[in-house]
Design a protein around this motif. Structure first.
Motif, short mmCIF file in Angstrom:
data_model
loop_
_atom_site.label_atom_id
_atom_site.label_comp_id
_atom_site.label_asym_id
_atom_site.label_seq_id
_atom_site.Cartn_x
_atom_site.Cartn_y
_atom_site.Cartn_z
N MET A 124 35.59 19.91 46.73
CA MET A 124 35.45 20.06 45.31
C MET A 124 34.26 21.15 45.14
N SER A 125 32.98 20.98 45.92
CA SER A 125 32.05 22.22 45.62
C SER A 125 32.46 23.57 45.71
N LEU A 126 33.65 23.81 46.58
CA LEU A 126 34.00 25.11 46.61
C LEU A 126 34.66 25.67 45.54
N SER A 127 35.41 24.73 44.80
CA SER A 127 36.12 25.20 43.73
C SER A 127 35.24 25.29 42.69
N VAL A 128 34.08 24.73 42.52
CA VAL A 128 32.70 24.83 41.73
C VAL A 128 32.41 26.17 41.79
N ALA A 129 32.27 26.70 43.16
CA ALA A 129 31.69 28.09 43.51
C ALA A 129 32.83 29.02 43.06
N GLU A 130 33.91 28.67 43.08
CA GLU A 130 34.88 29.83 42.71
C GLU A 130 34.86 29.85 41.12
N TYR A 131 35.15 28.98 40.35
CA TYR A 131 34.69 28.92 38.99
C TYR A 131 33.58 29.66 38.54
N VAL A 132 32.45 29.34 39.22
CA VAL A 132 31.10 30.22 38.94
C VAL A 132 31.08 31.69 39.11
N VAL A 133 31.80 32.03 40.17
CA VAL A 133 31.83 33.40 40.45
C VAL A 133 32.78 34.01 39.46
N ARG A 134 33.95 33.36 39.21
CA ARG A 134 34.70 34.07 38.11
C ARG A 134 34.09 34.01 36.75
N ARG A 135 33.58 33.06 36.32
CA ARG A 135 32.79 32.93 35.02
C ARG A 135 31.79 34.05 35.00
N GLU A 136 30.93 34.20 35.94
CA GLU A 136 29.89 35.31 35.99
C GLU A 136 30.43 36.78 36.08
N MET A 137 31.41 36.71 36.77
CA MET A 137 32.08 38.37 36.77
C MET A 137 32.62 38.34 35.43
N ALA A 138 33.33 37.57 34.64
CA ALA A 138 33.97 37.82 33.53
C ALA A 138 32.97 38.19 32.57
N LYS A 139 31.76 37.49 32.62
CA LYS A 139 30.76 37.69 31.56
C LYS A 139 30.12 39.08 31.79
N ASN A 140 30.13 39.48 32.92
CA ASN A 140 29.47 40.77 33.22
C ASN A 140 30.50 41.97 33.27
N GLU A 141 32.02 41.66 33.01
CA GLU A 141 32.97 42.65 33.19
C GLU A 141 32.77 43.45 34.62
N GLU A 142 32.80 42.35 35.67
CA GLU A 142 32.70 43.08 36.98
C GLU A 142 34.01 42.94 37.80
N VAL A 143 34.11 43.79 38.87
CA VAL A 143 35.11 44.15 39.72
C VAL A 143 34.51 43.70 41.26
N ILE A 144 35.22 43.18 42.13
CA ILE A 144 34.78 43.16 43.33
C ILE A 144 35.96 43.75 44.13
N ILE A 145 35.82 44.33 45.61
CA ILE A 145 37.06 44.70 46.36
C ILE A 145 37.17 43.61 47.21
N GLY A 146 38.34 43.09 47.44
CA GLY A 146 38.75 41.94 48.27
C GLY A 146 39.61 42.41 49.55
N PRO A 147 39.85 41.31 50.01
CA PRO A 147 40.93 41.68 51.20
C PRO A 147 41.93 42.52 51.07
N GLY A 148 41.98 43.79 51.88
CA GLY A 148 42.89 44.80 51.72
C GLY A 148 42.79 45.69 50.55
N LYS A 149 41.32 45.76 50.20
CA LYS A 149 40.95 46.76 49.32
C LYS A 149 41.43 46.52 48.04
N VAL A 150 41.84 45.37 47.47
CA VAL A 150 42.38 45.00 46.40
C VAL A 150 41.04 44.91 45.46
N LYS A 151 41.27 45.39 44.10
CA LYS A 151 40.42 45.08 43.14
C LYS A 151 40.37 43.80 42.45
N MET A 152 39.57 43.13 42.39
CA MET A 152 39.56 41.64 41.81
C MET A 152 38.62 41.35 40.75
#
Length: 88
Positions: free
Chosen positions: A1-29
């Motif tokens: 459950m705590s990992l799901s909260v971490a996912e939520y927080v990362v997504r929320r903060e990235m959306a707030k700042n309109e950020e993009v990260i490079i994930g596995p396979g060089k995919v922009k996320m």
């Protein structure tokens, strides 16, 4: 459950700042999954040096911007990987 909260927080903060990260396979996320977040941390490598009574920890190479972004979103210091075990 705590990992799901971490996912939520990362997504929320990235959306707030309109950020993009490079994930596995060089995919922009903009909304990384928990698995993708885990996989980008897999690339972090550290080394430990022992010099007498002193122990030094460092990165084998600088951590990338995607990792820095996720750590900042979670409010975690970049030094979490190289801190001495005595801090835990």
């Amino acid at each position: 459950m705590s990992l799901s909260v971490a996912e939520y927080v990362v997504r929320r903060e990235m959306a707030k700042n309109e950020e993009v990260i490079i994930g596995p396979g060089k995919v922009k996320m903009t909304r990384p999954t928990l698995v993708a977040i885990y996989q980008i941390f897999y690339s972090v490598q550290t080394i430990v040096y022992h010099a007498g009574a002193q122990t030094q920890r460092d990165f084998t190479r600088p951590i990338n911007n995607s990792i820095k972004t996720v750590l900042r979103c979670l409010g975690i210091s970049e030094n979490i990987f190289i801190r001495s075990r005595t801090y835990f």
